[in-house]
Scaffold this motif. Structure first.
Motif, short mmCIF file in Angstrom:
data_model
loop_
_atom_site.label_atom_id
_atom_site.label_comp_id
_atom_site.label_asym_id
_atom_site.label_seq_id
_atom_site.Cartn_x
_atom_site.Cartn_y
_atom_site.Cartn_z
N ASN A 93 48.89 36.89 10.85
CA ASN A 93 50.06 36.63 11.80
C ASN A 93 51.01 35.87 11.11
OD1 ASN A 93 51.47 36.81 14.32
ND2 ASN A 93 50.98 35.03 14.86
N ASN A 94 50.60 34.94 10.24
CA ASN A 94 51.56 34.09 9.36
C ASN A 94 51.83 34.56 8.13
OD1 ASN A 94 51.56 31.14 10.53
ND2 ASN A 94 49.48 31.90 11.09
N GLY A 95 51.15 35.59 7.52
CA GLY A 95 51.29 36.09 6.12
C GLY A 95 52.22 37.51 6.49
N TYR A 96 53.39 37.40 5.68
CA TYR A 96 54.36 38.59 5.89
C TYR A 96 53.96 39.57 4.61
CZ TYR A 96 56.57 36.53 9.47
OH TYR A 96 56.62 35.89 10.73
N GLN A 97 53.00 39.49 3.85
CA GLN A 97 52.47 40.25 2.88
C GLN A 97 50.98 40.11 2.90
OE1 GLN A 97 54.26 39.32 -0.65
NE2 GLN A 97 54.21 41.70 -1.49
N VAL A 98 49.95 41.20 2.98
CA VAL A 98 48.70 40.93 3.30
C VAL A 98 48.08 41.73 1.80
CG1 VAL A 98 46.73 41.53 4.36
CG2 VAL A 98 48.91 41.27 5.73
N PHE A 99 47.41 40.70 1.19
CA PHE A 99 46.44 41.26 0.01
C PHE A 99 44.78 40.88 0.33
CE2 PHE A 99 50.60 39.40 -1.26
CZ PHE A 99 50.83 40.51 -2.19
N ALA A 100 44.10 42.04 -0.05
CA ALA A 100 42.85 41.99 0.41
C ALA A 100 41.83 42.47 -0.74
CB ALA A 100 42.62 42.80 1.57
N VAL A 101 40.90 42.17 -0.95
CA VAL A 101 39.85 42.73 -1.85
C VAL A 101 38.60 43.22 -1.12
CG1 VAL A 101 38.51 42.07 -3.76
CG2 VAL A 101 40.73 40.81 -3.46
N GLY A 102 38.33 44.44 -1.33
CA GLY A 102 37.03 45.11 -1.00
C GLY A 102 36.84 46.51 -1.28
N TRP A 103 36.44 47.28 -0.45
CA TRP A 103 36.31 48.69 -0.49
C TRP A 103 37.06 49.44 0.58
CZ3 TRP A 103 32.84 44.78 -1.09
CH2 TRP A 103 32.15 44.63 -2.06
N ILE A 104 37.69 50.37 -0.01
CA ILE A 104 38.62 51.45 0.96
C ILE A 104 37.53 52.55 1.29
CG2 ILE A 104 40.43 53.12 1.28
CD1 ILE A 104 42.11 51.29 -0.82
N LEU A 105 37.04 52.83 2.51
CA LEU A 105 36.34 53.88 3.06
C LEU A 105 36.91 55.17 3.03
CD1 LEU A 105 34.40 51.61 5.58
CD2 LEU A 105 33.87 52.14 3.37
N PRO A 106 36.31 56.33 3.17
CA PRO A 106 36.59 57.65 3.22
C PRO A 106 37.64 57.73 4.36
CG PRO A 106 34.30 57.79 2.84
CD PRO A 106 34.83 56.34 2.96
N ASP A 107 37.44 56.97 5.48
CA ASP A 107 38.42 57.04 6.73
C ASP A 107 39.72 56.21 6.70
OD1 ASP A 107 37.69 54.47 7.26
OD2 ASP A 107 36.64 54.95 9.23
N LYS A 108 39.85 55.71 5.27
CA LYS A 108 41.01 55.13 4.99
C LYS A 108 41.09 53.44 5.58
CE LYS A 108 44.14 59.14 4.80
NZ LYS A 108 45.23 59.80 5.51
#
Length: 183
Positions: A93-108
């Motif tokens: 809610n506070n961040g106007y860009q979102v950066f994440a680290v992890g794994w994208i699953l087949p369902d996106k």
């Protein structure tokens, strides 16, 4: 880029792994840091800690059924995961860009609790970037698809979240992100 890092704020959770690494990089580059937490939550970084009381947590209270439906998997009904989900709301809610680290699953969707931060970013129409640890690349959510990208932090308020199980490649990619954005 001529971004003055002191004008930027990272919103995160200070959790071991990706969030702690985002915090260390923020500190190294002179970016302000806010870490949302709650009583009983163990975190690695307490710089800029913002403790969420019950009232603040309630602002992020979204039915776990909605979270489960959106991510296509079930989460425990336990109070701890609920509070984590609620605190993630405050980061995004506070961040106007979102950066994440992890794994994208087949369902996106993205694996684990990190996935909720990514889904909120999509719901809030934020630019969302995920470093996919298996593919060793950044992806951006564009036109309902994940597309390879080279992100730059350009919003003054941005969220950083991700897995507790950070790879060396991901840490290097996060370093490159800050270097690209603030040098």
């Amino acid at each position: 880029m001529n971004n003055d890092p002191s004008q930027f704020t990272l919103y995160s959770g200070g959790h071991r792994g990706a969030e702690a690494e985002f915090g260390k990089l923020a500190e190294k580059y002179g970016v302000k840091e806010v870490n949302f937490s709650f009583e009983g939550h163990t975190i690695e970084r307490d710089t800029g800690i913002r403790m969420l009381n019950q009232e603040a947590l309630e602002k992020g209270n979204i039915s776990m059924d909605i979270v489960s439906a959106r991510l296509g998997r079930s989460f425990s009904k336990g109070n701890k995961i609920r509070k984590v989900i609620q605190s993630i709301f405050h980061m995004v809610n506070n961040g106007y860009q979102v950066f994440a680290v992890g794994w994208i699953l087949p369902d996106k969707t993205v694996k684990g609790g990190t996935g909720w931060g990514v889904e909120l970013g999509k719901l809030f129409n934020r630019p969302v970037f995920v470093y996919e640890q298996d593919r060793k690349a950044w992806f951006s959510w564009v036109n309902n698809e994940w597309q390879m990208a080279t992100p730059v932090i350009h919003h003054k308020n941005f969220a950083g979240t991700g897995t507790r199980n950070l790879t060396d490649d991901a840490a290097a990619a996060m370093q490159d992100l800050f270097e690209r954005s603030f040098k």
